[in-house]
Design a protein around this motif. Structure first.
Motif, PDB file in Angstrom:
ATOM      1  N   VAL A  19     110.599 111.616 -23.481  1.00 15.27           N
ATOM      2  CA  VAL A  19     110.509 110.569 -24.498  1.00 15.27           C
ATOM      3  C   VAL A  19     109.673 109.394 -23.989  1.00 15.27           C
ATOM      4  O   VAL A  19     108.786 108.890 -24.689  1.00 15.27           O
ATOM      5  CB  VAL A  19     111.916 110.100 -24.932  1.00 15.27           C
ATOM      6  CG1 VAL A  19     111.851 108.843 -25.785  1.00 15.27           C
ATOM      7  CG2 VAL A  19     112.645 111.215 -25.652  1.00 15.27           C
ATOM      8  N   VAL A  20     109.938 108.968 -22.754  1.00 16.85           N
ATOM      9  CA  VAL A  20     109.194 107.839 -22.172  1.00 16.85           C
ATOM     10  C   VAL A  20     107.724 108.210 -21.999  1.00 16.85           C
ATOM     11  O   VAL A  20     106.833 107.407 -22.313  1.00 16.85           O
ATOM     12  CB  VAL A  20     109.828 107.393 -20.836  1.00 16.85           C
ATOM     13  CG1 VAL A  20     108.952 106.376 -20.132  1.00 16.85           C
ATOM     14  CG2 VAL A  20     111.218 106.828 -21.075  1.00 16.85           C
ATOM     15  N   ALA A  21     107.446 109.423 -21.536  1.00 21.80           N
ATOM     16  CA  ALA A  21     106.059 109.871 -21.368  1.00 21.80           C
ATOM     17  C   ALA A  21     105.332 109.922 -22.710  1.00 21.80           C
ATOM     18  O   ALA A  21     104.154 109.533 -22.796  1.00 21.80           O
ATOM     19  CB  ALA A  21     106.027 111.228 -20.681  1.00 21.80           C
ATOM     20  N   ALA A  22     106.013 110.366 -23.754  1.00 18.40           N
ATOM     21  CA  ALA A  22     105.394 110.420 -25.084  1.00 18.40           C
ATOM     22  C   ALA A  22     105.082 109.018 -25.598  1.00 18.40           C
ATOM     23  O   ALA A  22     104.003 108.779 -26.167  1.00 18.40           O
ATOM     24  CB  ALA A  22     106.310 111.158 -26.064  1.00 18.40           C
ATOM     25  N   GLU A  23     106.014 108.082 -25.391  1.00 12.69           N
ATOM     26  CA  GLU A  23     105.766 106.689 -25.797  1.00 12.69           C
ATOM     27  C   GLU A  23     104.588 106.112 -25.016  1.00 12.69           C
ATOM     28  O   GLU A  23     103.710 105.447 -25.582  1.00 12.69           O
ATOM     29  CB  GLU A  23     107.008 105.830 -25.571  1.00 12.69           C
ATOM     30  CG  GLU A  23     106.771 104.371 -25.917  1.00 12.69           C
ATOM     31  CD  GLU A  23     107.926 103.450 -25.565  1.00 12.69           C
ATOM     32  OE1 GLU A  23     107.844 102.269 -25.957  1.00 12.69           O
ATOM     33  OE2 GLU A  23     108.876 103.869 -24.881  1.00 12.69           O
ATOM     34  N   LEU A  24     104.557 106.387 -23.725  1.00 14.06           N
ATOM     35  CA  LEU A  24     103.468 105.904 -22.879  1.00 14.06           C
ATOM     36  C   LEU A  24     102.133 106.461 -23.350  1.00 14.06           C
ATOM     37  O   LEU A  24     101.147 105.725 -23.467  1.00 14.06           O
ATOM     38  CB  LEU A  24     103.745 106.276 -21.421  1.00 14.06           C
ATOM     39  CG  LEU A  24     102.700 105.875 -20.392  1.00 14.06           C
ATOM     40  CD1 LEU A  24     102.498 104.361 -20.372  1.00 14.06           C
ATOM     41  CD2 LEU A  24     103.126 106.381 -19.009  1.00 14.06           C
ATOM     42  N   ASP A  25     102.088 107.763 -23.640  1.00 14.11           N
ATOM     43  CA  ASP A  25     100.849 108.374 -24.135  1.00 14.11           C
ATOM     44  C   ASP A  25     100.394 107.737 -25.450  1.00 14.11           C
ATOM     45  O   ASP A  25      99.215 107.422 -25.623  1.00 14.11           O
ATOM     46  CB  ASP A  25     101.039 109.880 -24.336  1.00 14.11           C
ATOM     47  CG  ASP A  25     101.133 110.641 -23.026  1.00 14.11           C
ATOM     48  OD1 ASP A  25     100.711 110.107 -21.974  1.00 14.11           O
ATOM     49  OD2 ASP A  25     101.652 111.784 -23.053  1.00 14.11           O
ATOM     50  N   ALA A  26     101.333 107.524 -26.365  1.00 15.85           N
ATOM     51  CA  ALA A  26     100.994 106.940 -27.666  1.00 15.85           C
ATOM     52  C   ALA A  26     100.470 105.516 -27.507  1.00 15.85           C
ATOM     53  O   ALA A  26      99.484 105.132 -28.151  1.00 15.85           O
ATOM     54  CB  ALA A  26     102.217 106.963 -28.589  1.00 15.85           C
ATOM     55  N   GLU A  27     101.116 104.733 -26.659  1.00  6.68           N
ATOM     56  CA  GLU A  27     100.680 103.346 -26.462  1.00  6.68           C
ATOM     57  C   GLU A  27      99.325 103.285 -25.760  1.00  6.68           C
ATOM     58  O   GLU A  27      98.484 102.442 -26.099  1.00  6.68           O
ATOM     59  CB  GLU A  27     101.730 102.549 -25.707  1.00  6.68           C
ATOM     60  CG  GLU A  27     103.008 102.325 -26.505  1.00  6.68           C
ATOM     61  CD  GLU A  27     102.785 101.589 -27.823  1.00  6.68           C
ATOM     62  OE1 GLU A  27     101.940 100.685 -27.889  1.00  6.68           O
ATOM     63  OE2 GLU A  27     103.484 101.930 -28.800  1.00  6.68           O
ATOM     64  N   CYS A  28      99.100 104.166 -24.797  1.00  7.03           N
ATOM     65  CA  CYS A  28      97.793 104.198 -24.114  1.00  7.03           C
ATOM     66  C   CYS A  28      96.688 104.568 -25.099  1.00  7.03           C
ATOM     67  O   CYS A  28      95.592 103.999 -25.067  1.00  7.03           O
ATOM     68  CB  CYS A  28      97.821 105.180 -22.941  1.00  7.03           C
ATOM     69  SG  CYS A  28      98.751 104.576 -21.520  1.00  7.03           S
ATOM     70  N   GLU A  29      96.986 105.499 -25.998  1.00  9.96           N
ATOM     71  CA  GLU A  29      96.012 105.873 -27.016  1.00  9.96           C
ATOM     72  C   GLU A  29      95.713 104.687 -27.935  1.00  9.96           C
ATOM     73  O   GLU A  29      94.563 104.400 -28.251  1.00  9.96           O
ATOM     74  CB  GLU A  29      96.512 107.066 -27.831  1.00  9.96           C
ATOM     75  CG  GLU A  29      95.511 107.525 -28.872  1.00  9.96           C
ATOM     76  CD  GLU A  29      95.966 108.756 -29.648  1.00  9.96           C
ATOM     77  OE1 GLU A  29      95.388 108.994 -30.726  1.00  9.96           O
ATOM     78  OE2 GLU A  29      96.882 109.466 -29.190  1.00  9.96           O
ATOM     79  N   TRP A  30      96.764 103.962 -28.362  1.00  7.33           N
ATOM     80  CA  TRP A  30      96.565 102.795 -29.221  1.00  7.33           C
ATOM     81  C   TRP A  30      95.717 101.742 -28.508  1.00  7.33           C
ATOM     82  O   TRP A  30      94.804 101.160 -29.105  1.00  7.33           O
ATOM     83  CB  TRP A  30      97.910 102.188 -29.643  1.00  7.33           C
ATOM     84  CG  TRP A  30      97.725 100.985 -30.514  1.00  7.33           C
ATOM     85  CD1 TRP A  30      97.566 100.979 -31.867  1.00  7.33           C
ATOM     86  CD2 TRP A  30      97.637  99.619 -30.088  1.00  7.33           C
ATOM     87  NE1 TRP A  30      97.389  99.676 -32.311  1.00  7.33           N
ATOM     88  CE2 TRP A  30      97.425  98.827 -31.239  1.00  7.33           C
ATOM     89  CE3 TRP A  30      97.713  98.984 -28.860  1.00  7.33           C
ATOM     90  CZ2 TRP A  30      97.300  97.444 -31.177  1.00  7.33           C
ATOM     91  CZ3 TRP A  30      97.587  97.607 -28.803  1.00  7.33           C
ATOM     92  CH2 TRP A  30      97.378  96.859 -29.957  1.00  7.33           C
ATOM     93  N   LEU A  31      96.014 101.487 -27.227  1.00 10.96           N
ATOM     94  CA  LEU A  31      95.254 100.491 -26.461  1.00 10.96           C
ATOM     95  C   LEU A  31      93.771 100.850 -26.416  1.00 10.96           C
ATOM     96  O   LEU A  31      92.909  99.981 -26.524  1.00 10.96           O
ATOM     97  CB  LEU A  31      95.807 100.371 -25.041  1.00 10.96           C
ATOM     98  CG  LEU A  31      97.191  99.734 -24.912  1.00 10.96           C
ATOM     99  CD1 LEU A  31      97.751  99.976 -23.515  1.00 10.96           C
ATOM    100  CD2 LEU A  31      97.147  98.259 -25.237  1.00 10.96           C
ATOM    101  N   ALA A  32      93.485 102.145 -26.250  1.00 15.63           N
ATOM    102  CA  ALA A  32      92.096 102.599 -26.177  1.00 15.63           C
ATOM    103  C   ALA A  32      91.415 102.515 -27.538  1.00 15.63           C
ATOM    104  O   ALA A  32      90.313 101.957 -27.659  1.00 15.63           O
ATOM    105  CB  ALA A  32      92.047 104.031 -25.644  1.00 15.63           C
ATOM    106  N   VAL A  33      92.067 103.026 -28.572  1.00 19.03           N
ATOM    107  CA  VAL A  33      91.477 103.044 -29.918  1.00 19.03           C
ATOM    108  C   VAL A  33      91.282 101.626 -30.443  1.00 19.03           C
ATOM    109  O   VAL A  33      90.249 101.306 -31.037  1.00 19.03           O
ATOM    110  CB  VAL A  33      92.351 103.883 -30.886  1.00 19.03           C
ATOM    111  CG1 VAL A  33      91.895 103.707 -32.333  1.00 19.03           C
ATOM    112  CG2 VAL A  33      92.309 105.353 -30.488  1.00 19.03           C
ATOM    113  N   ALA A  34      92.246 100.760 -30.204  1.00 15.94           N
ATOM    114  CA  ALA A  34      92.153  99.374 -30.675  1.00 15.94           C
ATOM    115  C   ALA A  34      91.195  98.546 -29.832  1.00 15.94           C
ATOM    116  O   ALA A  34      90.857  97.425 -30.205  1.00 15.94           O
ATOM    117  CB  ALA A  34      93.544  98.730 -30.678  1.00 15.94           C
ATOM    118  N   GLY A  35      90.769  99.087 -28.699  1.00 17.76           N
ATOM    119  CA  GLY A  35      89.840  98.361 -27.833  1.00 17.76           C
ATOM    120  C   GLY A  35      90.466  97.173 -27.133  1.00 17.76           C
ATOM    121  O   GLY A  35      89.764  96.238 -26.746  1.00 17.76           O
ATOM    122  N   VAL A  36      91.774  97.208 -26.949  1.00 18.20           N
ATOM    123  CA  VAL A  36      92.479  96.088 -26.328  1.00 18.20           C
ATOM    124  C   VAL A  36      92.194  96.020 -24.829  1.00 18.20           C
ATOM    125  O   VAL A  36      92.073  94.931 -24.267  1.00 18.20           O
ATOM    126  CB  VAL A  36      93.999  96.204 -26.585  1.00 18.20           C
ATOM    127  CG1 VAL A  36      94.781  95.131 -25.855  1.00 18.20           C
ATOM    128  CG2 VAL A  36      94.283  96.152 -28.081  1.00 18.20           C
TER     129      VAL A  36
END
Length: 146
Positions: free
Chosen positions: A7-24
């Motif tokens: 669960v934690v790894a999935a959340e981490l993957d999703a947040e890392c993807e958002w950070l990359a896509v959003a250009g943060v």
């Protein structure tokens, strides 16, 4: 991997993807901290933890802890998570905290929780009007792992 690690790894993957896509954050900063965060995804002996043990939740008087507030995130968890949150953004104080805590603390796991917590908190902070790039905050924590 245990269920919670998945669960934690999935959340981490999703947040890392958002950070990359959003250009943060730059891709290299995300990738390096994702790699560091892996050390937190390991078997640990569950303990009762505060879950949000930050310095603003700890009251002291004359070098004695007199109270701890906001137990809303208390649960079974990794005790090193509490130590990581307590020292998040205050790496210079880690040795002091560990001197009072005792032996057997894996510093790589503390650093992993710093990266994991920072990577997974930025989206929420941005969405709620907070600045994770303020001095000493999550983005500085991530940059320190480079």
């Amino acid at each position: 991997m245990t269920e919670i690690e998945v669960v934690v790894a999935a959340e981490l993957d999703a947040e890392c993807e958002w950070l990359a896509v959003a250009g943060v954050l730059p891709a290299g900063l995300i990738a390096r901290n994702r790699e560091v965060a892996e050390a937190a995804l390991r078997p640990w002996t569950p303990a009762f933890i505060h879950g949000d043990l930050q310095i603003t939740h700890v009251f002291t008087e004359a070098d004695e802890v007199t109270g701890i507030i906001d137990w809303s995130e208390a649960a079974q968890g990794d005790p090193l998570f509490d130590l990581a949150i307590l020292t998040l953004g205050h790496e210079d104080r880690l040795a002091d905290v560990l001197a009072g805590y005792g032996t057997g603390v894996d510093l790589d796991v503390i650093r992993a929780w710093w990266s994991l917590r920072s990577l997974t908190a930025i989206h929420w902070l941005v969405d709620h009007g907070f600045d994770p790039s303020a001095p000493g905050c999550e983005i500085d924590v991530l940059k320190a792992r480079m």
